[in-house]
Design an enzyme around this catalytic site. Structure first.
Site, PDB file in Angstrom:
ATOM      1  N   SER A   1      -6.536   3.736   3.829  1.00 25.37           N
ATOM      2  CA  SER A   1      -5.607   2.839   2.823  1.00 25.37           C
ATOM      3  C   SER A   1      -6.921   2.097   2.017  1.00 25.37           C
ATOM      4  CB  SER A   1      -4.784   1.918   3.621  1.00 25.37           C
ATOM      5  OG  SER A   1      -3.725   1.605   2.531  1.00 25.37           O
TER       6      SER A   1
ATOM      7  N   SER B   1       0.764  -1.317   0.030  1.00 23.57           N
ATOM      8  CA  SER B   1      -0.073  -0.172  -0.110  1.00 23.57           C
ATOM      9  C   SER B   1       0.786   1.118  -0.127  1.00 23.57           C
ATOM     10  CB  SER B   1      -1.016  -0.039   1.125  1.00 23.57           C
ATOM     11  OG  SER B   1      -1.927  -0.866   0.873  1.00 23.57           O
TER      12      SER B   1
ATOM     13  N   LYS C   1       0.166   3.819  -2.844  1.00 22.38           N
ATOM     14  CA  LYS C   1      -0.791   4.911  -2.775  1.00 22.38           C
ATOM     15  C   LYS C   1      -0.062   6.285  -2.607  1.00 22.38           C
ATOM     16  CE  LYS C   1      -4.383   1.606  -1.321  1.00 22.38           C
ATOM     17  NZ  LYS C   1      -4.378   0.473  -0.251  1.00 22.38           N
TER      18      LYS C   1
ATOM     19  N   LYS D   1       2.977   6.802   5.216  1.00 22.28           N
ATOM     20  CA  LYS D   1       1.970   5.552   4.923  1.00 22.28           C
ATOM     21  C   LYS D   1       2.430   4.283   5.192  1.00 22.28           C
ATOM     22  CE  LYS D   1      -1.502   4.240   2.609  1.00 22.28           C
ATOM     23  NZ  LYS D   1      -1.561   3.009   3.540  1.00 22.28           N
TER      24      LYS D   1
END
Length: 386
Positions: free
Chosen positions: A127, A67, A70, A230
């Protein structure tokens, strides 16, 4: 004609205040500081003020970004908003693909029209894979076309070992990146979109459709200097975290990849950030447009021109090394009119123990038009005789 390098040396000025602007320097790992031992497959620590890599272990090892992908999805969304191709209040339709995607979600469905701002919250804080696909489709028409935009932007940012195939980070054998590349991306997002970063990445939870989800970045809850970035996790990638912290005016970005658990990625990221703040310091050396030196101009209406830098200049070094730092102004040839304002005429090099650590272009502070033909001929003779 005189063609040799002109050289003048000045001692580095240590200034107390630091501006929150970025000066990109040549990427280098500073010597004479030990690399910390972390329970991670790969990690890097980047200084946001200079853009320099301070510490690294396996920085170019190919890994699955999970992730962390992202961050690029967010970057391209912020860019689309800045370019007025999207607006925060613009609603986007939710496709079947976005609704049915596996993994983490913000829980949107095909009956909804979700605003770009809501999708950004769902992407960054929750997320949401569904948010990532909806944004990708809203920007490029399809996730596949969006992935091509991601790769184009990665190349522009210098992410040499990154290849994207989706906007979510779901596993694919050709969807890869490196710790070095991720730190470049994180630094670029913070620098290029500081207001968006500050507004979204520090939020600890988000509620959508009556469902509240916490931010998975544990450091937001335990270290007040951490204000983003993140998390990422898949079974094959392990637990990963990009984090950024700012103490005073010194910002560091850490990337920790392939740890064994959520607790470990948080602890190791905290250890890496603390190491950076303990062993390094960052100072502003010159302000943008600050006169640095006056240099002789030939064949011009003025005999002198001030040289400066176009943006604030920072130097980040191991603690206690600033007293040993020198700044050397290098101007490769005599300055001859006409000169335009902001014209690059040389560079300032920052050296430590004889090794150049950073450099920044020197530019003219003002324009210098050509003098009349008689004055130019006289200066030509003077140059020849030197």
């Amino acid at each position: 004609m005189m063609t040799q390098w002109r050289f003048c040396s000045v001692f580095l000025l240590s200034l107390a205040c630091v501006l929150p602007s970025l000066t990109l320097a040549a990427e280098a790992i500073t010597a004479n500081v030990p690399v910390p031992m972390l329970a991670a497959k790969a990690f890097v620590l980047r200084d946001a003020n200079t853009g320099s890599l301070l510490v690294a272990n396996q920085p170019d090892m190919l890994v699955e970004p999970a992730s962390l992908t992202k961050v690029m999805t967010a970057y391209l969304t912020f860019e689309a908003i800045k370019q007025k191709r999207l607006s925060l209040t613009q609603p986007l339709p939710v496709s079947q693909k976005a609704w049915k995607v596996e993994g983490s979600k913000m829980f949107i469905d095909t009956t909804m029209q979700v605003t770009v701002d809501e999708l950004l919250h769902g992407l960054i804080i929750q997320s949401g894979n569904d948010a990532a696909i909806t944004l990708a489709e809203g920007i490029a028409g399809s996730e596949e076309l969006f992935a091509s935009l991601m790769n184009k932007k990665a190349a522009a940012l210098g992410m040499k070992n990154t290849h994207y195939v989706n906007a979510t980070g779901l596993p694919d054998p050709t969807h890869v990146t490196t710790a070095r590349d991720l730190s470049l991306l994180a630094n670029a997002l913070i620098h290029d979109f500081p207001q968006d970063y500050a507004r979204l990445y520090s939020q600890k939870s988000y509620t959508f459709n009556k469902i509240t989800q916490p931010n998975r970045n544990r450091l937001l809850f335990i270290d007040p200097s951490v204000d983003g970035m993140k998390t990422g996790h898949t079974e094959s990638a392990g637990y990963c975290l990009i984090s950024s912290a700012k103490r005073g005016d010194f910002r560091l970005i850490s990337v920790v990849l392939g740890t064994a658990s959520d607790n470990v990625r948080a602890a190791e990221s905290q250890k890496l950030l603390n190491f950076g703040f303990q062993f390094y310091e960052s100072k502003r050396i010159y302000e943008a447009q600050q006169p640095i030196t006056q240099q002789r101009v030939w064949k011009g209406t003025a005999s002198q021109v001030a040289l400066t830098v176009a943006q604030p200049v920072y130097v980040t070094l191991p603690q206690g090394e600033y007293a040993n730092m020198k700044a050397n102004l290098r101007i490769p040839a005599p300055l001859q009119a006409p000169l335009s304002a902001g014209q690059v005429v040389g560079k300032v090099e920052f050296s430590l123990q004889g090794k150049v650590m950073f450099s920044e272009p020197l530019v003219t502070a003002q324009a210098v038009p050509q003098a009349n033909i008689v004055a130019r001929l006289l200066d030509q003779i003077r140059l020849y005789l030197q």
